[in-house]
Motif scaffolding. Structure first.
Motif: not given
Length: 347
Positions: A83, A86, A106, A125, A139, A155-157
């Motif tokens: 995290g 990210l 996220d 994160i 998120g 996983l993206s954000g």
């Protein structure tokens, strides 16, 4: 008709998801809360802008993922640092324009929700948000049966920051004679992992728990090292000193990232051997028999950020970075460019 089928029968456990929301709320509260309105759980995250010190505000945003570095987390079954990667990949992209990160959201998707694993990911994160001094305001956690292999996730954000229009760092003030200062990375960061995995696990048949003498640790320990977050360092420099350009060295390496911030009439001369290259890059190059050019265009090779400063301020910037306990190197300069010349020259 047969017995009634539920959403849980299809693989989606709403009760488990609701339990996770409570954990996320606690983690979100650990991040900076100035400007945040309400709590996690609404349809959208609310953030109140304080514009008292910003006469002409500009919002800057960036979105990213972690790439196939996720595979390292899966192989190690360690999820507490990914995290941080990210957050870093997003906030590092907006701070190079002089923007202070405000908030982060996220997206985490799993085939079957594992609350322990998800909490560990989001804990990372939150830690990254604290380091970047931005708020985790929301998120999405999605349970998607059949979309991912067991134990794996995506996983993206994205992050949003703010900068006064007069203080945007866009490279427009870069001139011939300006100096390039590189700031050290913490390792591979989150780029080039498809090549890393090809070398380490396909060609060399290593495991994540293989001890690599040249690294002084296991391969997994080296590769899972999180991406550096440079927000406080770069914003501190830009507040007090003339910083005319900043490049985040991600995929494409120095060559493809530095040209994103310099004028077309300029050329970058990079001095080979002018900075300390961490052992992991020498290890990867030797283990994979990777050409020097390929190393330069794939990895950061030890530099996470490059700043462009006037020659007369270069030493002061170096001294300031040293005082911040950053490893910094004078790695080159800006020169005039003929139209037919490439924008990067290695000398």
């Amino acid at each position: 008709m047969g017995e009634s089928i539920t959403y849980a029968d299809a693989g989606v456990d709403i009760d488990k998801a609701n339990d996770l929301v409570g954990v996320i709320k606690t983690l979100a509260k650990s991040t900076p809360r100035s400007g945040v309105m309400g709590e996690i759980g609404g349809f959208g995250g609310l953030y109140s802008l304080n514009l008292s010190n910003c006469s002409n505000p500009v919002l800057v945003s960036s979105t990213d993922g972690v790439g196939t570095k996720l595979k390292i987390a899966f192989m190690m079954d360690r999820h507490d640092t990914i995290g941080i990667d990210l957050v870093a990949m997003c906030v590092n992209d907006i701070v190079v324009q002089g923007a202070k990160p405000l908030f982060f959201l996220d997206y985490l998707a799993m085939s079957n929700l594992d609350n322990t694993k998800a909490a560990s990911i989001i804990e990372g994160i939150a830690k990254g948000c604290c380091e970047a001094q931005c708020s985790l305001i929301g998120g999405e956690t999605a349970e998607m049966p059949g979309m991912y292999h067991d134990g794996e996730y995506d996983l993206s954000g994205f992050s949003v920051g703010i900068v006064d229009n007069a203080k945007i760092i866009d490279g427009s003030e870069i001139r011939n004679g300006h100096k390039l200062i590189g700031i050290a990375s913490s390792g591979v960061h989150s780029n080039g992992f498809s090549l890393v995995r090809k070398i380490c696990f396909d060609a060399c048949q290593y495991k994540v728990d293989t001890h690599i003498p040249d690294l002084g640790k296991t391969l997994g320990e080296e590769l899972i090292t999180p991406t550096r977050i440079y927000c406080s360092t770069l914003l501190g420099l830009a507040r007090d000193l003339p910083i005319h350009g900043i490049a985040h060295i991600t995929g494409g390496g120095i060559d493809e990232n530095i040209i994103r911030v310099i004028p077309n009439a300029c050329k970058v001369k990079v001095e080979s051997g002018s900075w300390d290259i961490p052992p992991v890059f020498s290890f990867l190059q030797k283990a994979g028999n990777v050409d020097e050019r390929e190393m330069h265009r794939t990895f950061n090779n030890g530099l996470g950020m490059i700043v462009v400063v006037p020659e007369e301020n270069a030493q002061e910037v170096m001294d300031r970075l040293s005082a911040m306990e950053e490893k910094a190197f004078l790695i080159g300069e800006i020169t005039a460019r003929e139209a037919s010349e490439p924008q990067v020259e290695w000398v």
